[in-house]
Design an enzyme around this catalytic site. Sequence first.
Site, PDB file in Angstrom:
ATOM      1  N   ASP A  50      -1.285  -0.472   5.958  1.00 28.57           N
ATOM      2  CA  ASP A  50      -1.827   0.214   7.268  1.00 28.57           C
ATOM      3  C   ASP A  50      -3.271  -0.045   7.585  1.00 28.57           C
ATOM      4  O   ASP A  50      -3.696  -0.038   8.904  1.00 28.57           O
ATOM      5  CB  ASP A  50      -1.615   1.692   7.276  1.00 28.57           C
ATOM      6  CG  ASP A  50      -2.536   2.474   6.545  1.00 28.57           C
ATOM      7  OD1 ASP A  50      -3.416   3.096   7.078  1.00 28.57           O
ATOM      8  OD2 ASP A  50      -2.594   2.152   5.112  1.00 28.57           O
ATOM      9  N   ASP A  89       0.808  -1.169   0.021  1.00 37.73           N
ATOM     10  CA  ASP A  89      -0.015   0.094  -0.053  1.00 37.73           C
ATOM     11  C   ASP A  89       1.000   1.240   0.063  1.00 37.73           C
ATOM     12  O   ASP A  89       2.055   1.242   0.342  1.00 37.73           O
ATOM     13  CB  ASP A  89      -0.967  -0.189   1.204  1.00 37.73           C
ATOM     14  CG  ASP A  89      -1.737   1.234   1.356  1.00 37.73           C
ATOM     15  OD1 ASP A  89      -2.538   1.782   0.542  1.00 37.73           O
ATOM     16  OD2 ASP A  89      -1.548   1.931   2.408  1.00 37.73           O
ATOM     17  N   ASP A  92      -0.594   5.298   0.455  1.00 35.98           N
ATOM     18  CA  ASP A  92      -0.899   6.091   1.285  1.00 35.98           C
ATOM     19  C   ASP A  92      -1.021   5.551   2.976  1.00 35.98           C
ATOM     20  O   ASP A  92      -1.469   4.646   3.253  1.00 35.98           O
ATOM     21  CB  ASP A  92      -2.105   6.622   1.051  1.00 35.98           C
ATOM     22  CG  ASP A  92      -2.053   7.401  -0.311  1.00 35.98           C
ATOM     23  OD1 ASP A  92      -1.204   7.786  -0.851  1.00 35.98           O
ATOM     24  OD2 ASP A  92      -3.409   7.484  -0.927  1.00 35.98           O
TER      25      ASP A  92
END
Length: 241
Positions: free
Chosen positions: A188, A16, A18
Site C-alpha cells: 500500500d 506487504d 500491514d
Amino acid sequence: MKFYRRWEAVSALTFDLDDTLYDNRVVIVRAEQKLLDWLEEHCAPMAAFSWSQWQEMRQQVLDNDGRLKGFVTDIRRAQIRLAASRCGLSDSAGKQLANDGVDFFLMERSNFVVPDEAVETLSMLSARYPLVAITNGNVDCDRLGLTPYFQGILQAGPDGLAKPDPALFIKAKNLLGQAPSGILHVGDHLKTDVRGAKLAGFKACWFNDTQQPLTAQRHASLLPDVEISHLSQLLTLTRAV
C-alpha cells in the site's frame, strides 16, 4: 485496475502485510490504547505521560541507540523502560515491566481477523505461485492463520533493514530463487513498498484502497507497474499476459 508500465507475466509474488492485507491503523490504535491502560494499571505514575511525551521518549531511545532502527518491538521495549525509569522504577523492575508490556501489546496487536477477501486471494494465489511476506511490522502471522500461504515471512529488524532498503527484497528474491523482474511486490505504501520494490528490480503493485489518485500522493517518487483497489484483482492480473 490501472497499468503504468507494460505488463509481463510474473512467476512469484511478495506481499506487504500491514494496511495491505488488513487495515492496520485501527488495530494499532486499539492495541496502543490497551497498552497505555495496562501500563497505568501496573505503574500508576505513567498516567501522567501525554501522547507527545511518549513520542519524545520513542525518539530519545532511537537517538541513544541507532541500532534499534527498524526493530519496532525492541524500540517499544526500550521506550517503556525509559518511561519506567522516569517513574522511579529500578532498572530490574523497569525491565520486567517492559517485557511484560511488550508481550501484552503483541497479543493485542495480533488480536483481529484478516478479511475474507485477503485470505481467499492468498489461498488462490499460493496454489499457483510461491509467495513471501515482507513486513516492517511485527504481526503474528501464525496467530492470524497467514503462515501457510507463504514460503517465508521476512520482518524488518531480524531479517534486515526496513523497506524501502533493498535488504528484505534481496532476501525474498533469494528465498524464492527467482529473477527480480519476475517477482511482483504488492503493497500500500508508495515509498516503502513501490519505491523499495522498483529499486530492487521487482515489479510493483500499488494497493490503493483510498481511491486517491497517484498525483495526490506525497510519497510518490517512482511509478508502480500497476495499481489495484481490491486484492481480488490480483487474480485477474496474474492471468494477464
